[in-house]
Design an enzyme around this catalytic site. Structure first.
Site, PDB file in Angstrom:
ATOM      1  N   GLU A 127       0.015  19.052  31.343  1.00 36.48           N
ATOM      2  CA  GLU A 127       0.060  17.755  30.658  1.00 36.48           C
ATOM      3  C   GLU A 127      -0.024  16.590  31.636  1.00 36.48           C
ATOM      4  O   GLU A 127      -0.709  15.607  31.381  1.00 36.48           O
ATOM      5  CB  GLU A 127       1.331  17.640  29.809  1.00 36.48           C
ATOM      6  CG  GLU A 127       1.247  18.367  28.470  1.00 36.48           C
ATOM      7  CD  GLU A 127       1.480  19.862  28.578  1.00 36.48           C
ATOM      8  OE1 GLU A 127       1.818  20.332  29.690  1.00 36.48           O
ATOM      9  OE2 GLU A 127       1.322  20.566  27.570  1.00 36.48           O
ATOM     10  N   HIS A 147      11.323  21.907  20.473  1.00 34.51           N
ATOM     11  CA  HIS A 147      10.032  21.698  19.823  1.00 34.51           C
ATOM     12  C   HIS A 147      10.148  20.868  18.551  1.00 34.51           C
ATOM     13  O   HIS A 147       9.263  20.911  17.714  1.00 34.51           O
ATOM     14  CB  HIS A 147       9.382  23.044  19.476  1.00 34.51           C
ATOM     15  CG  HIS A 147       8.806  23.747  20.668  1.00 34.51           C
ATOM     16  ND1 HIS A 147       9.570  24.107  21.737  1.00 34.51           N
ATOM     17  CD2 HIS A 147       7.543  24.158  20.943  1.00 34.51           C
ATOM     18  CE1 HIS A 147       8.796  24.724  22.626  1.00 34.51           C
ATOM     19  NE2 HIS A 147       7.564  24.761  22.185  1.00 34.51           N
TER      20      HIS A 147
END
Lengths: 435, 343, 377
Positions: B61, B130
């Site tokens: 990322e 998450h």
């Protein structure tokens, strides 16, 4: 060198005014000496010495108000070596960054220490009016005193609906734009047409108005009464008592007591009568506690006493168990102390019911504001001649109007009515008061 | 003309339209090509535009977000997909220390026309790492723009605007919104960044919300209408810049406000809204501003616990009633019910 | 002396080291270039010493990192770049900006925080930026420049085919940056995406005070691209011609084939990590040893020995560069500090509604749309 601190002299006291020094720099102090008079939020109290020694320095001048815990004087022998107070370590630690960065400053005045303990929670609600911002604005625009509007919101908060009600009650025409249409931000600008002007221009201080400083007693009286009016829905009951038997009984008793004791007043009789009747009507000897009703097992009767500036309510504790003569003696003493501002904390706290007597002022009939957190107050008018019907005949009589104000949250009209009827019956047969 | 499509379809169609419109637009992200995106937003785009413009990345990322920043500095208009907002933490140095700073810190000499699309939200039993709503991290940062559409139409309009904007834009999606449907204008529809929308007018109370919460708010408001309670819904749509005037104007009309937000309560978006209202509508408030937000706990996996921790319609309804009760409100049956789109 | 590792079969040419021209070629273009390198190195030295002085006089704020001892690397690397190439640097970048062609006055003005500065006074010492020079930033976050530099290379490859005319990116980093995740993510992306970029590790032996050997599992830093099959070369950073040669070869590889290259230059930091660091972690003996490795007197002696430069020319260059730096300080000092009205300029490139432009303590803009943005597009 011992410091003498501004004492905490009541449960709601956060600061005190040093009204008068009774000892002066250089005086020798003994434990227990009264050093100064302190005006608290409730009374003028004496500041007692807990240390021996010479009063080396007074740190505040008369008339100065400081938070509790603030040093007001120093006691100690060694004046020369400790001519200035040692900076308090705790206080120095709290200095702000800006102060820390500043160059060495001249000796600072004593920095107040934090209060001994947290303020009691109820102090908050007594000290200020809770109202939503919208309610405040609306009241302002309609020239209403927000403090005079009873609040229906959580914790007695005055909300929009309460102000609307107050506007309707007053019969004032609604604002130009019908509520709830939004006035918009322009409504707050000085030129906005919606803004209502105050009824008359307020003259500037100095021209036609004298500005009177508000004393602590005045302020406290104001706060407590606002609190009462706002929080407690008042309900009034009036009964007219035939006062002739009472006056006759008082005259007889005083003649019997002679010069050796305090004379008994009508008010003493009423206090004792109320205490007696309350024993069988504990519903009135109570307080609203939000989640429950507090009903008191002991009966302490407060007597409203007018001061030059404000009101105080000294208390006769366990009035139901004290003989009339004792009540008379206490009431006399309390009234004297009240006049000189020397009531102790114990003498002005703990009341469960109050008697307010404006009879000596020639008032026939009035209603009183409940003394919070109590549930009822009795307003006593003057005994005065009036035609009465006795045995079917209209004759000249002497009557006295009693008006009971009750907190409708705690009890209902019927309960109050029964109490008042019993009180009337007792006062009209005064011998029963003492037996 | 308008068509009724899903939020997912609106995103897909807009990405495709922008790829067609501007050669400088390219998509960058993990598994957006052959896999068609974790949530299938980019389905079919690799086939249509090829790997040059629909660029799969290794799992990195920080690397690919930073690379998108560099590409944007040279005039490309990358649209990055970060699989969920949780993983944006791996790229946060690039987003906050670089994308947000370059235009100002380099004296206006460079622009970073970059969009980072990423979904937030819990409720799918994805457990603590998450299921987060971290948009406030980005909404805090001057130099970034943060948008959070709740409807397919706004998803289309804001995405198109974001791609054409010359600043880095965090485009917040929500897992629970992808399958929601709505009318979407056919034409070149754009929505200005920094503007909220009143999605339902009302008189009695303002609900402020964004993203998934704005959908719940609207449902609750319609239900309350049947009880004679007229709630106004303000869908923020943009978290930075924040449309304070629309929020304050609404509360000045209704005098009561409740914020519904999926993020955690403390220091959340709702805190900013409440602060805004107290400053901008203080004299119009008849009750304290209340916030309905997530319980302050790492979101548990077990369904009953997860459900209990997340704000929902029932909690919002309860708080609305509390606020109304506290101000002596009595419901007023209305002759004609207000519907979305009514003037 | 160079070392090379080839992560693939397509490493850069090994024969790149330029030679000092023969004594009979002291007036040709290469001799002129050498004198120019000397002038640039002298300018950087004078500039950095003066910057340190200005820091102690509080004319320069914040952090201030100097290229003292790194002058040959600065000049050699910049000599290899084309004007069309892009440069990303670290926060120790005054010398690179100067060697890239930035006016000393504008660099000093940036250190002084003036609007005439390279980044208009918004970036300071660590954040020099000049679009015209394709100097795309000094970066204050260690490793922060690597992903954007990689993305710049992506933009080049997006638009241009590999070949001798392709643009390329040079991205500088310090030795300690090779331990950061962004280094590895960036190198991996450049490898799998086939990007025209040269990563230059400017190894000055110390990450602040930590020696390379204590920080890197592979202290031969030029080998750290092996995991990504990125070829690596190590070159003496004190030898301007060796640096130029190695960089030219690396750039040629990057632009010609659109493949990344790793280049390590080895130099010695003559002073502390920043202006305020007295470098007490180095012994007096070591400091003395480093002085002897100072590239500037070495290069000067070499040029004089080879007849490219006379003592008189050298002395004149010393005097001229010193005057140039004094003029730079005067320019910076005379430049006005920025007006407060431009505070919000460039927060955003595209103006949008409701952008907050409040100063501390200002009321929130709750009523009207935000005022028209100052500056803006």
């Amino acid at each position: 060198m011992p410091q003498i601190l501004m004492p905490r002299l009541s449960d709601t006291m956060e600061q005190g005014t040093l009204s008068r020094w009774l000892k002066h720099e250089g005086d020798q102090i003994h434990k227990g000496d009264a050093i100064a008079e302190i005006e608290t939020d409730k009374a003028v109290m004496e500041l007692e010495a807990y240390d021996e020694g010479q009063l080396t320095r007074t740190l505040v001048t008369e008339g100065t108000t400081v938070p509790i815990g603030t040093p007001v004087a120093l006691i100690g022998e060694d004046v020369a070596t400790e001519s200035t107070p040692t900076p308090n370590v705790t206080a120095a630690g709290t200095a702000s960054l800006a102060e820390a960065a500043a160059p060495a400053a001249p000796p600072a005045p004593p920095i107040p220490e934090p209060p001994y303990e947290a303020t009691a929670p109820q102090a908050d609600s007594q000290g200020e009016v809770r109202a939503s911002p919208l309610a405040r604005r609306l009241a302002r625009e309609h020239g209403l005193d927000i403090e005079a509007i009873p609040g229906s919101g959580p914790g007695g908060r005055v909300v929009h609906a309460d102000v609307e009600q107050a506007i309707a009650d007053r019969g004032a025409p609604p604002a130009a734009a019908p509520w709830p249409a939004a006035p918009g931000p322009a409504a707050l600008s000085p030129s906005a047409p919606l803004r209502r002007r105050p009824p008359a221009p307020t003259p500037a201080v100095g021209e036609e108005v004298d500005e009177i400083p508000i004393s602590r007693i005045r302020l406290l009286t104001a706060e407590r009464l606002i609190h009462s009016v706002r929080q407690a829905p008042h309900f009034y009951l009036t009964s007219v008592v035939d006062a002739e038997p009472l006056l006759a009984f008082r005259a007889e008793t005083n003649a019997y007591l002679g010069e050796h004791a305090d004379h008994i007043s009508v008010n003493d009789l009423i206090v004792k009568a109320c205490a007696t009747v309350l024993r069988s009507h504990p519903e009135l000897n109570a307080s609203w506690g939000c989640t429950s009703i507090q009903r008191y097992r002991r009966i302490h009767i407060g007597i409203a006493v007018a001061l030059d500036d404000g009101l105080t309510v000294p208390v006769i504790h366990d009035a139901d168990r004290k003989p009339l003569t004792e009540i008379a003696r206490e009431a006399h003493s309390l009234a004297e102390k009240a006049g000189t501002g020397h009531l102790s904390i114990d003498e002005i706290t703990g009341g469960t019911f109050t008697v307010s007597n404006l009879g000596p002022y020639g008032i026939d009939h009035f209603t009183a504001v409940i003394n919070p957190p109590q549930a009822a107050i009795l307003a006593v008018g003057a005994a005065h001649p009036e035609p009465v019907v006795r045995d079917g005949q209209v004759v000249a009589g002497t009557v006295m109007a009693l008006t009971l104000s009750i907190d409708h949250r705690v009890l209902d009209g019927a309960t109050g009515a029964v109490f008042l009827a019993d009180l009337k019956s007792l006062l009209e047969q005064p011998l029963r008061i003492v037996v | 003309m308008a068509e009724n499509i899903t939020y997912r379809q609106a995103l897909h169609d807009t990405l495709r339209a922008e790829l067609l419109r501007d050669e400088n637009v390219l998509l960058i992200g993990e598994e957006i090509g052959a896999f068609e995106g974790s949530y299938k937003i980019t389905a079919g785009l690799l086939d249509e535009f090829g790997p040059r413009r629909v660029r799969d990345t290794p799992i990195c990322e920080e690397g690919f977000t930073g690379a998108a920043i560099g590409a944007a500095m040279l005039g490309l208009r990358p649209v990055v997909e970060i699989m969920t907002i949780n993983f944006s933490l791996l790229a946060i140095d690039q987003i906050i220390n670089h994308a947000a700073k370059m235009h100002a810190m380099f004296g206006g000499q460079v622009r970073v026309p970059l969009v980072i699309r990423t979904p937030g939200g819990g409720g799918q039993q994805l457990a603590a790492t998450h299921s987060q709503n971290l948009e406030v991290f980005y909404a805090h940062i001057p130099g970034l723009k943060v948008v959070a559409p709740s409807t397919p139409a706004d998803a289309k309009g804001l995405l198109a605007t974001a791609v054409r904007d010359d600043d880095p834009v965090i485009f917040l999606e929500n897992l629970a919104l992808y399958n929601t449907r709505g009318e979407v204008p056919d034409d070149d529809h754009t929505v200005p960044i920094g503007t909220a929308a009143v999605t339902k007018p009302g008189r009695d109370l303002t609900i402020v919300a964004y993203s998934r919460a704005a959908v719940i708010a609207l449902e609750v408001a319609h239900r309350l209408e049947e009880e004679g309670i007229s709630a106004e819904v303000v869908d923020l749509r943009s978290l930075r810049p924040l449309d304070r005037p629309t929020v304050c104007a609404s509360v000045r009309r209704t005098h009561r406000a409740v914020v519904l937000e999926d993020d955690w309560l403390s220091y959340g978006i709702g805190a900013e809204i409440a602060a805004t209202i107290q400053e901008g509508a203080f004299d119009y408030l008849d009750a304290p501003v209340r916030r309905v937000a997530a319980a302050e706990v790492p979101l548990p996996y077990a369904k009953p616990l997860e459900t209990a921790a997340l704000p929902n319609a029932a909690a919002l309804t309860r708080v609305i009633r509390e606020v109304l009760d506290a101000t002596g409100f009595t419901p007023r049956p209305t002759p004609g019910r207000t519907r979305l789109g009514d003037p | 002396m160079t070392s090379t590792t080839s992560g693939s079969q397509t490493g850069p040419d090994r024969e790149h080291a330029d030679r000092i021209p023969a004594a009979d070629d002291t007036s040709g273009p290469e001799a002129e270039a050498l004198r120019d390198y000397f002038r640039q190195m002298t300018l950087i030295r004078a500039f950095e010493l003066r910057a340190a002085e200005m820091y102690t006089r509080a004319k320069v704020g914040g952090y201030c990192h100097l290229n003292l001892g790194e002058e040959a690397t600065c000049v050699g690397l910049m000599a290899a770049l084309r004007p069309t190439d892009y440069l990303f640097t670290t926060y120790r970048e005054h010398g690179y900006a100067l060697a890239r062609g930035a006016e000393p006055g504008r660099v000093m003005a940036e250190l002084f925080g003036r609007t005439t500065g390279l980044s208009k006074g918004r970036g300071g010492s660590m954040h020099l930026f000049d679009t015209r020079l394709r100097l795309l930033g000094g970066y204050g976050i260690v490793g922060g420049q690597l992903p954007p530099a990689t993305g710049a290379a992506l933009a080049i490859s997006y638009r241009t085919a590999p070949g001798p005319d392709s643009e390329a990116v040079m991205c500088l980093l310090g030795d300690a940056t090779t331990n950061i995740g962004a280094f590895h993510e960036a190198l991996n992306l450049a490898a799998v995406w086939h990007l025209p970029i040269v990563y230059v590790i400017v190894n000055n032996q110390l990450g602040m005070a930590t020696p390379v050997e204590a920080a890197a599992g592979e202290p031969d830093l030029f080998k750290r691209g092996c995991s990504y099959r990125i070829p690596g070369t190590r070159v003496d950073g004190g030898d301007v011609l060796a640096v130029r040669g190695a960089a030219r070869a690396a750039l040629e590889h990057a632009r010609g084939r659109h493949r990344p290259v790793l280049l390590e230059t080895v130099s010695y930091r003559l002073r502390g990590h920043s202006v305020v660091d007295p470098a007490r972690y180095r012994s007096a003996e070591e400091t003395q040893r480093l002085r002897e490795k100072d590239p500037l007197p070495r290069f000067r002696a070499r040029l004089i020995d080879d007849g490219v430069l006379t003592e008189e020319q050298a002395a004149r260059i010393d005097a001229e560069t010193e005057q140039e730096v004094i003029a730079a300080v005067e320019f910076a000092d005379a430049s006005p500090p920025p007006a407060l009205e431009i505070l919000f300029d460039h927060v955003y490139a595209t103006q949008t509604a409701n952008t907050p432009y409040g100063l501390p303590g200002d009321p929130l803009p709750c009523d009207q749309p935000a005022p028209p943005a100052p500056g803006g597009r």
